[in-house]
Enzyme design. Structure first.
Site, PDB file in Angstrom:
ATOM      1  N   LYS A 193      -6.126  11.897   1.661  1.00  0.00           N
ATOM      2  CA  LYS A 193      -5.210  12.079   2.891  1.00  0.00           C
ATOM      3  C   LYS A 193      -6.139  11.736   4.070  1.00  0.00           C
ATOM      4  O   LYS A 193      -6.906  12.368   4.449  1.00  0.00           O
ATOM      5  CB  LYS A 193      -4.791  13.529   2.951  1.00  0.00           C
ATOM      6  CG  LYS A 193      -3.676  13.518   3.918  1.00  0.00           C
ATOM      7  CD  LYS A 193      -3.452  14.878   4.495  1.00  0.00           C
ATOM      8  CE  LYS A 193      -4.331  15.182   5.835  1.00  0.00           C
ATOM      9  NZ  LYS A 193      -4.045  14.371   6.825  1.00  0.00           N
ATOM     10  N   GLU A 267     -17.774  18.840   4.895  1.00  0.00           N
ATOM     11  CA  GLU A 267     -18.714  18.169   5.970  1.00  0.00           C
ATOM     12  C   GLU A 267     -18.052  18.653   7.274  1.00  0.00           C
ATOM     13  O   GLU A 267     -16.890  18.108   7.622  1.00  0.00           O
ATOM     14  CB  GLU A 267     -18.647  16.683   5.580  1.00  0.00           C
ATOM     15  CG  GLU A 267     -20.073  16.078   6.531  1.00  0.00           C
ATOM     16  CD  GLU A 267     -19.697  15.648   7.831  1.00  0.00           C
ATOM     17  OE1 GLU A 267     -19.912  16.559   8.893  1.00  0.00           O
ATOM     18  OE2 GLU A 267     -19.581  14.504   7.765  1.00  0.00           O
ATOM     19  N   CYS A 301     -19.678  14.065  14.424  1.00  0.00           N
ATOM     20  CA  CYS A 301     -19.902  15.337  13.994  1.00  0.00           C
ATOM     21  C   CYS A 301     -21.396  15.485  14.128  1.00  0.00           C
ATOM     22  O   CYS A 301     -22.014  16.591  14.505  1.00  0.00           O
ATOM     23  CB  CYS A 301     -19.522  15.590  12.630  1.00  0.00           C
ATOM     24  SG  CYS A 301     -20.076  14.195  11.475  1.00  0.00           S
ATOM     25  N   GLU A 398     -18.482  22.650  19.453  1.00  0.00           N
ATOM     26  CA  GLU A 398     -18.413  21.237  19.503  1.00  0.00           C
ATOM     27  C   GLU A 398     -17.364  20.745  20.091  1.00  0.00           C
ATOM     28  O   GLU A 398     -16.235  21.142  20.159  1.00  0.00           O
ATOM     29  CB  GLU A 398     -18.308  20.872  18.069  1.00  0.00           C
ATOM     30  CG  GLU A 398     -18.198  19.409  17.623  1.00  0.00           C
ATOM     31  CD  GLU A 398     -17.698  19.169  16.294  1.00  0.00           C
ATOM     32  OE1 GLU A 398     -16.762  19.504  15.702  1.00  0.00           O
ATOM     33  OE2 GLU A 398     -18.605  18.323  15.737  1.00  0.00           O
TER      34      GLU A 398
HETATM   35  P1  NAI Z   1      -8.817  18.964  11.561  1.00  0.00           P
HETATM   36  O1  NAI Z   1      -9.858  19.481  10.865  1.00  0.00           O
HETATM   37  O2  NAI Z   1      -7.686  19.528  11.642  1.00  0.00           O
HETATM   38  O3  NAI Z   1      -8.479  17.473  10.993  1.00  0.00           O
HETATM   39  C1  NAI Z   1      -9.343  16.778   9.943  1.00  0.00           C
HETATM   40  C2  NAI Z   1      -8.425  16.636   8.825  1.00  0.00           C
HETATM   41  O4  NAI Z   1      -7.790  17.595   8.367  1.00  0.00           O
HETATM   42  C3  NAI Z   1      -7.067  15.881   9.312  1.00  0.00           C
HETATM   43  O5  NAI Z   1      -6.889  14.721   8.100  1.00  0.00           O
HETATM   44  C4  NAI Z   1      -6.041  16.765   9.070  1.00  0.00           C
HETATM   45  O6  NAI Z   1      -4.749  16.404   8.876  1.00  0.00           O
HETATM   46  C5  NAI Z   1      -6.398  17.858   8.039  1.00  0.00           C
HETATM   47  N1  NAI Z   1      -5.934  18.995   8.237  1.00  0.00           N
HETATM   48  C6  NAI Z   1      -5.559  19.632   9.011  1.00  0.00           C
HETATM   49  N2  NAI Z   1      -5.113  21.063   8.683  1.00  0.00           N
HETATM   50  C7  NAI Z   1      -5.187  21.217   7.552  1.00  0.00           C
HETATM   51  C8  NAI Z   1      -5.265  22.275   6.425  1.00  0.00           C
HETATM   52  N3  NAI Z   1      -4.940  23.395   6.942  1.00  0.00           N
HETATM   53  N4  NAI Z   1      -5.660  21.967   5.344  1.00  0.00           N
HETATM   54  C9  NAI Z   1      -5.960  20.781   4.713  1.00  0.00           C
HETATM   55  N5  NAI Z   1      -6.008  19.611   5.639  1.00  0.00           N
HETATM   56  C10 NAI Z   1      -5.732  19.836   6.968  1.00  0.00           C
HETATM   57  O7  NAI Z   1      -9.604  18.533  13.182  1.00  0.00           O
HETATM   58  P2  NAI Z   1      -8.678  17.998  14.512  1.00  0.00           P
HETATM   59  O8  NAI Z   1      -7.677  19.324  14.693  1.00  0.00           O
HETATM   60  O9  NAI Z   1      -7.925  16.925  14.526  1.00  0.00           O
HETATM   61  O10 NAI Z   1      -9.843  18.207  15.371  1.00  0.00           O
HETATM   62  C11 NAI Z   1     -10.071  19.537  16.079  1.00  0.00           C
HETATM   63  C12 NAI Z   1     -11.752  19.596  16.283  1.00  0.00           C
HETATM   64  O11 NAI Z   1     -12.307  19.370  15.028  1.00  0.00           O
HETATM   65  C13 NAI Z   1     -12.244  18.484  17.072  1.00  0.00           C
HETATM   66  O12 NAI Z   1     -12.370  18.646  18.466  1.00  0.00           O
HETATM   67  C14 NAI Z   1     -13.656  18.279  16.567  1.00  0.00           C
HETATM   68  O13 NAI Z   1     -14.623  19.398  17.274  1.00  0.00           O
HETATM   69  C15 NAI Z   1     -13.669  18.939  15.080  1.00  0.00           C
HETATM   70  N6  NAI Z   1     -13.594  17.801  14.085  1.00  0.00           N
HETATM   71  C16 NAI Z   1     -14.672  17.498  13.745  1.00  0.00           C
HETATM   72  C17 NAI Z   1     -14.700  16.445  12.662  1.00  0.00           C
HETATM   73  C18 NAI Z   1     -16.319  16.068  12.078  1.00  0.00           C
HETATM   74  O14 NAI Z   1     -16.269  15.112  11.566  1.00  0.00           O
HETATM   75  N7  NAI Z   1     -16.997  16.922  11.958  1.00  0.00           N
HETATM   76  C19 NAI Z   1     -13.683  15.576  12.553  1.00  0.00           C
HETATM   77  C20 NAI Z   1     -12.658  15.889  13.114  1.00  0.00           C
HETATM   78  C21 NAI Z   1     -12.591  16.794  13.920  1.00  0.00           C
END
Ligand code: NAI
Ligand code: MG
Length: 488
Positions: A193, A267, A301, A398
């Site tokens: 996904k 991760e 990240c 972050e």
């Molecule tokens: P997110 O963690 O919500 O999104 C990442 C992925 O998880 C997306 O594909 C999203 O659709 C999916 N997702 C969201 N809710 C889910 C759930 N309940 N169950 C399973 N999958 C789910 O991140 P978001 O809201 O886009 O970004 C928020 C913050 O997260 C950012 O500001 C950043 O600080 C952090 N982040 C960190 C990342 C990293 O690589 N360490 C990547 C993305 C965000």
């Protein structure tokens, strides 16, 4: 807030625009879900739009997968696993991975442009980093497919089954590669996904799997938002979940898997310290600071989002950093001169703006360059905070944007103390002329990756992953195969 002028603005030595063209391919208006080797609409018929964050224009509509689609995809992946993929020899599996790697190379220009349009990252990065590294990841894992017994000597190596993989929007295609390549090389099948703001290169990857004649159902792709991800996690037909994204969602996934046998790797976020000692080559270190925090708009990240600089060189480093930042060009992601592209989404842009406010309210001093930025789209100028305290939210949390927090230190131990004073443990950086200091710092910081006299370097052979709230499990290298195999 202090500002300095951008010396290229209005100067005869400024750069003329050098946009990469986007007329060598055509995006479809609509994309379906890849299930069992075919593109199909969501059972509900629902779709959503993905936009270009630099123009706010709609690029395409993609299917919004629900529980029924998740069930179909997991079944397709299970059938492919039982009937085809687990039985195939590693040598044969490897051929498909090599094919995929080569098609990524053949379609690299298209992939790079679509990556920049859908997610906002500068074309220079998608062209020179994301796409080549994605291909490299497939080449590397293609090599492992028939050599798994050498990766785990003395053990019988078996695949684990069907993997559900959820990836974020900061490196959309590269995260596809990080997740899919090791899973397939080890004989597992996949339901992936991608993130809702950046589904397009994952869908092009789905086309690439068809072009490579990967057996139906070995790779399935479900587009959708958090609800689709949650439905995938909930499905009982998966043997493993691999997630990259926010720590908050990572914890929620961990909770929902707590009473189930499904394996999990996470991760998550980071808040890396980039430590500059007084004996470092300062000009190179300044380049490393810029690369550490402004690469990919800071949506990284492992970004070097906390600068720890030794007090004796603090003034010099900050002055040189300001001068260097004044040359950073923020704007059209498709322009080859652009250093900092568009912030991935309005939500992320608002989140970063909030942190800029919070930092000032907490008493820190904000510096931003005054380079021109486009009127439309989501953009943020390169920024840093000084006069920050360890307890400030901008030091602890972050931000995931082009915002650096600068602190100073006097002794090596103080630097280590500050570097480790965070809930995260993903990465770090050290800049010094002394090898002994490098070893002390790399041993002293609890983080998965630490770069010495460089930053943000990636290689498929090098394992990547975190400690503490940055998650667990490794991706890349021999360590990255481990979460995708059963050993006996
Ligand atoms: P997110 O963690 O919500 O999104 C990442 C992925 O998880 C997306 O594909 C999203 O659709 C999916 N997702 C969201 N809710 C889910 C759930 N309940 N169950 C399973 N999958 C789910 O991140 P978001 O809201 O886009 O970004 C928020 C913050 O997260 C950012 O500001 C950043 O600080 C952090 N982040 C960190 C990342 C990293 O690589 N360490 C990547 C993305 C965000
Ligand atoms: Mg988009």
């Amino acid at each position: 807030m202090t500002e300095i002028k951008n010396p290229t603005k209005g100067s005869p030595w400024g750069y003329a625009p050098a946009p990469e063209s986007s007329d060598h391919f055509k995006l479809k208006d609509q994309y379906g879900l890849l299930i069992g080797g075919k593109f199909v609409a969501a059972v509900s018929g629902k779709r959503f739009a993905t936009i270009n964050p630099a123009t706010e224009k709609v690029l395409a509509h993609v299917a919004d997968a629900g529980e029924k689609d998740v069930d179909k995809a997991v079944r397709a992946a299970r059938t492919a696993y039982e009937k085809v993929w687990r039985k195939m020899s590693g040598r044969e599996r490897g051929k498909y991975l090599y094919r995929i790697a080569r098609i990524i190379q053949e379609r690299s220009r298209e992939l790079a442009v679509v990556e920049s349009m859908d997610g906002g990252k500068p074309i220079r990065e998608s062209r020179d980093v994301d796409v080549p590294l994605a291909a490299a990841h497939f080449f590397y894992h293609a090599g492992w497919a028939d050599k798994l017994p050498y990766a785990f000597p003395g053990k019988a190596v078996r695949p684990i089954g069907v993997a559900g993989q959820i990836i974020p929007w900061n490196f959309p295609l590269l995260m596809v590669a990080w997740k899919v390549a090791p899973a397939l090389a080890c004989g597992n099948t996949v339901v992936l996904k991608p993130a809702e703001t950046t589904p397009l290169t994952a869908l092009l990857f789905a086309e690439i799997c068809q072009e490579a004649e990967l057996p139906d159902g070995v790779f399935n792709c479900l587009t959708g938002a958090g609800a689709t991800g949650a439905a995938l996690v909930k499905h009982s037909g998966l043997d493993k979940i691999a997630f990259t994204g926010s720590t908050e969602v990572g914890k929620a996934i961990q909770k929902s898997l707590a009473a189930r046998p499904t394996k999990l790797t996470l991760e998550l976020g980071g808040k890396a310290a980039n430590i500059i000692f007084e004996d470092a080559a300062i000009d190179q270190a300044v380049e490393g600071i810029v690369n550490g925090i402004f690469f990919n708009q800071g949506h990284v990240c492992c970004a070097g989002s906390r600068l720890l600089v030794q007090e004796s060189v603090e003034k010099e480093v900050v002055a040189k950093l300001k001068a260097r930042m004044a040359h950073l060009i923020v704007g059209d992601p498709l322009d080859k001169n652009t250093d900092i592209g568009a912030i991935n989404s309005k939500a992320q842009c608002d989140r970063i703006q909030d942190y800029l406010k919070v930092g000032q309210e907490e008493g820190a001093e904000l510096f931003q360059t005054n380079c021109p930025i486009p009127d439309k789209g989501y953009f943020i100028r390169p920024s840093f905070f000084t006069k920050v305290a360890q307890s400030h939210r901008i030091v602890q949390e972050e931000i995931f944007g082009p915002v650096l927090a600068i602190q100073s230190f006097r002794t090596l131990n103080e630097a280590l103390e500050k570097a480790n004073n965070t809930p995260y443990g993903l990465s770090g950086g050290v800049w010094t002329d002394k090898g002994a200091k490098i070893f002390k710092v790399t041993r002293g910081i609890k983080a998965g990756v630490i770069w010495a006299n460089t930053f943000n370097k990636f290689d498929p052979a090098s394992p990547f992953g975190g400690y503490k709230e940055s998650g667990y499990g490794r991706e890349g290298g021999r360590h990255g195969l481990r979460p995708y195999v059963e050993l006996s």
